[in-house]
Write a protein that holds these residues in place. Structure first.
Motif, PDB file in Angstrom:
ATOM      1  N   GLU A 174       0.830  -1.201   0.000  1.00 33.94           N
ATOM      2  CA  GLU A 174       0.000   0.000   0.000  1.00 33.94           C
ATOM      3  C   GLU A 174       0.864   1.250   0.000  1.00 33.94           C
ATOM      4  O   GLU A 174       0.551   2.237  -0.657  1.00 33.94           O
ATOM      5  CB  GLU A 174      -0.935  -0.001   1.209  1.00 33.94           C
ATOM      6  CG  GLU A 174      -2.153  -0.872   1.044  1.00 33.94           C
ATOM      7  CD  GLU A 174      -3.003  -0.483  -0.157  1.00 33.94           C
ATOM      8  OE1 GLU A 174      -3.260   0.724  -0.351  1.00 33.94           O
ATOM      9  OE2 GLU A 174      -3.392  -1.391  -0.923  1.00 33.94           O
ATOM     10  N   GLU A 175       1.949   1.225   0.763  1.00 29.65           N
ATOM     11  CA  GLU A 175       2.849   2.373   0.792  1.00 29.65           C
ATOM     12  C   GLU A 175       3.726   2.327  -0.453  1.00 29.65           C
ATOM     13  O   GLU A 175       4.416   1.349  -0.713  1.00 29.65           O
ATOM     14  CB  GLU A 175       3.715   2.358   2.050  1.00 29.65           C
ATOM     15  CG  GLU A 175       4.630   3.573   2.153  1.00 29.65           C
ATOM     16  CD  GLU A 175       5.449   3.613   3.428  1.00 29.65           C
ATOM     17  OE1 GLU A 175       6.313   4.497   3.535  1.00 29.65           O
ATOM     18  OE2 GLU A 175       5.235   2.752   4.312  1.00 29.65           O
ATOM     19  N   ASP A 176       3.692   3.412  -1.207  1.00 32.20           N
ATOM     20  CA  ASP A 176       4.492   3.489  -2.428  1.00 32.20           C
ATOM     21  C   ASP A 176       5.839   4.117  -2.098  1.00 32.20           C
ATOM     22  O   ASP A 176       5.942   5.318  -1.895  1.00 32.20           O
ATOM     23  CB  ASP A 176       3.762   4.321  -3.475  1.00 32.20           C
ATOM     24  CG  ASP A 176       4.498   4.383  -4.807  1.00 32.20           C
ATOM     25  OD1 ASP A 176       5.598   3.807  -4.907  1.00 32.20           O
ATOM     26  OD2 ASP A 176       3.975   5.015  -5.743  1.00 32.20           O
ATOM     27  N   LYS A 188       0.897  -2.202  -9.489  1.00 32.19           N
ATOM     28  CA  LYS A 188       0.759  -2.455  -8.054  1.00 32.19           C
ATOM     29  C   LYS A 188       0.126  -3.823  -7.894  1.00 32.19           C
ATOM     30  O   LYS A 188      -1.038  -4.029  -8.226  1.00 32.19           O
ATOM     31  CB  LYS A 188      -0.113  -1.382  -7.399  1.00 32.19           C
ATOM     32  CG  LYS A 188      -0.325  -1.606  -5.911  1.00 32.19           C
ATOM     33  CD  LYS A 188      -1.263  -0.544  -5.334  1.00 32.19           C
ATOM     34  CE  LYS A 188      -1.572  -0.816  -3.874  1.00 32.19           C
ATOM     35  NZ  LYS A 188      -2.550   0.172  -3.336  1.00 32.19           N
ATOM     36  N   GLN A 487       2.187   7.234  -2.182  1.00 27.95           N
ATOM     37  CA  GLN A 487       0.845   6.800  -2.564  1.00 27.95           C
ATOM     38  C   GLN A 487      -0.134   7.963  -2.700  1.00 27.95           C
ATOM     39  O   GLN A 487      -1.183   7.834  -3.343  1.00 27.95           O
ATOM     40  CB  GLN A 487       0.308   5.764  -1.566  1.00 27.95           C
ATOM     41  CG  GLN A 487       0.225   6.237  -0.140  1.00 27.95           C
ATOM     42  CD  GLN A 487       1.527   6.025   0.614  1.00 27.95           C
ATOM     43  OE1 GLN A 487       2.571   5.795   0.008  1.00 27.95           O
ATOM     44  NE2 GLN A 487       1.461   6.068   1.934  1.00 27.95           N
TER      45      GLN A 487
END
Length: 543
Positions: A174-176, A188, A487
């Protein structure tokens, strides 16, 4: 990590010998520079302001101690004793002699490295999350997919001469942490109903016209990802602008067609691709996956860290990230010392990190798009010993994601495309904001500097971004605020008229002072900016 088989090695070896012949013909005068240029660019060799620059590929930012040590050896033997880690997780040598280039590539080949497709209008180095395989928040390790795409894209006959260079990123959390939505295509990896697939984003990028990639598909099953990418690239290759290099990137095509029309054309092409049966066999991904299996971690280790030394405790708080395995930690090594050149590392520092990877990180390390290094598999009991060795080598700066953790391109000190110098500005900023207490008070604040509109320093994605331009022969620096490569990806907005080098440092100080006076509890700089908008910051800067 992935290891070459005989087929991989033979490809790289053959490419070295082919380029050796091309260089010999150029040195003998049998090839003109115009004839030689496309050949050298295919092998990552640029002609810069003062010398040739060689860009070495580090696929998805992963390498081992042997490879890292070879990079230091080459820096010592063929360059001026250092290398520069880039925002593509590659390494550049800035002082290469043309006659030495084939020998350097031959040495790289002995450790399964090369410079293929680090330049040219082709698919460039595949990037990924520097915490891949060790982060607790990922769906799966994205690197097997990154490796599959690397092999698929290398020498791909249809995509060797695209309208413009093309960059792909694969993440699975979830964390980019890799600026995925600022790539030409971002993947993703996600899980739906127990099955892995990919959200697909297309049309991102920085440069002259920065754009955040829109999502064009919310789930492509894993066994169809390659065909879907083929479809995306075929539409781009067919309709991308070749008459104007400033409008040649896929982001312009997606913008001009519209997201829905681009998606429609991709789906139409994808249906055709399915009939051709061009997806790689599932056995190929099955072959690649074991190379990225989790290492043999020790079990029963303590999670306690002795924080008696305050300097060590400060470093732990800033540079250590959580590992999915109990008793282990992820170590971030800053290449941003006070007054230093972002991303530069001496041959001796490169050797040290290679030693640390072998001794303490199960012989693995990573390069980040923020121009830092990572030891991904470190026992917490070893952290103090590692910190002591890093500190002795000038690599123990505790500034990850703080204002002095600056991204900067080489700028006009090296690059023939640049309009302004990035390095002296980065050095001045790191000196101005050097105090540990001050940086801690400011918190997460990402500063990014580019020396030209090509945006190799990712200035569009900086919480504070700086672009160097030429104003009638004088270096001028534009300031932008509100960008992000995470994100919550966004493109920064220009504050107004530009500044001198010293003037932009002063302007950034005014921006941070306003932030400190206006922030609410728990707000990062970016949060405060988004809440307040540009107006109060502009008033603080320009009066």
């Amino acid at each position: 990590m992935y290891r070459y088989d005989n087929y991989d090695q033979s490809i790289v070896d053959a490419r070295v010998e082919e380029f050796r012949d091309q260089v010999q013909r150029r040195l003998a005068g049998h090839l003109t520079e115009d004839q030689f240029k496309p050949l050298r660019l295919m092998n990552g060799l640029y002609l810069q302001l003062h010398a040739y620059m060689l860009r070495v590929a580090i696929p998805y930012g992963t390498l081992n101690g042997r490879q890292m040590r070879k990079l230091g050896e080459i820096a010592r033997k063929y360059d001026k004793g250092y290398g520069h880690f880039t925002t593509r997780t590659n390494l550049q040598y800035n002082w290469i002699k043309l006659a030495d280039a084939p020998d350097i590539l031959a040495e790289l080949a002995t450790v399964e490295m090369h410079a293929i497709q680090t330049s040219g209008n082709c698919i460039r180095n595949i990037s990924s999350d520097q915490y891949a395989g060790v982060s607790a928040d990922e769906v799966t390790d994205p690197r097997p997919w990154a490796e599959l795409l690397r092999q698929w894209s290398t020498f791909h006959p249809e995509f060797t001469y695209l309208p413009r260079k093309f960059k792909i990123c694969v993440i699975a959390a979830e964390e980019d942490r890799a600026a995925m939505r600022l790539h030409d295509i971002g993947l993703k990896l996600v899980s739906r109903d127990g099955k892995v697939g990919a959200e697909v984003y297309a049309g991102g990028g920085m440069g002259r016209t920065p754009m955040v990639a829109p999502q064009i598909n919310d789930f492509v099953p894993e066994d169809e990802i390659v065909s879907y990418l083929e479809a995306c690239l075929r539409v781009y290759n067919r309709y991308g602008r070749r008459d104007n290099k400033y409008k040649a990137r896929i982001k312009i095509l997606v913008h001009e067609l519209g997201v829905e029309e681009y998606k429609r054309q991709v789906e139409e092409e994808f249906a055709h691709m399915r009939e051709l049966g061009l997806n790689p066999p599932t056995e190929e991904l099955d072959r690649i996956r074991p190379f990225f299996a989790g290492p043999a971690y020790e079990t029963g280790l303590s999670d306690e860290i002795d924080r008696a030394d305050p300097a060590f405790a400060l470093w732990v708080d800033r540079q250590i990230a959580a590992h999915r395995q109990p008793g282990y930690a992820i170590v971030n090594i800053s290449l941003k010392p006070r007054g230093g050149i972002p991303g530069d590392a001496s041959a001796e520092q490169i050797d040290l990190v290679a030693d640390l990877a072998e001794a303490y990180s199960l012989d693995e390390l990573r390069v980040t798009h923020a121009q830092n290094l990572v030891l991904p598999h470190v026992k917490k009991a070893d952290l103090h010993a590692i910190w002591q060795k890093l500190d002795a080598a000038g690599l123990a700066e505790a500034n990850m994601d703080l204002i002095s953790d600056i991204i900067a391109c080489p700028g006009l000190d090296y690059c023939s495309l640049a309009n302004a110098r990035s390095i002296p500005l980065a050095q001045k900023l790191s000196e101005r904001f050097a105090g540990a207490d001050r940086q801690k008070d400011l918190g997460e604040l990402k500063v990014k500097i580019s020396g030209c509109i090509n945006a190799c320093g990712h200035h569009h994605a900086g919480h504070i971004g700086v672009l160097g331009v030429d104003r009638k022969g004088v270096e001028n620096f534009q300031l932008s605020l509100g960008g992000s490569g995470a994100q919550d990806a966004s493109v920064g907005q220009i504050t107004g008229p530009g500044f001198s080098e010293d003037g932009v440092v002063d302007a950034i100080e005014k921006v941070t002072d306003l932030y400190l006076s206006q922030r609410e509890e728990g707000e990062r700089f970016l949060d405060t900016y988004r809440r307040l908008g540009m107006k109060p910051f502009k008033e603080a800067i320009y009066g």
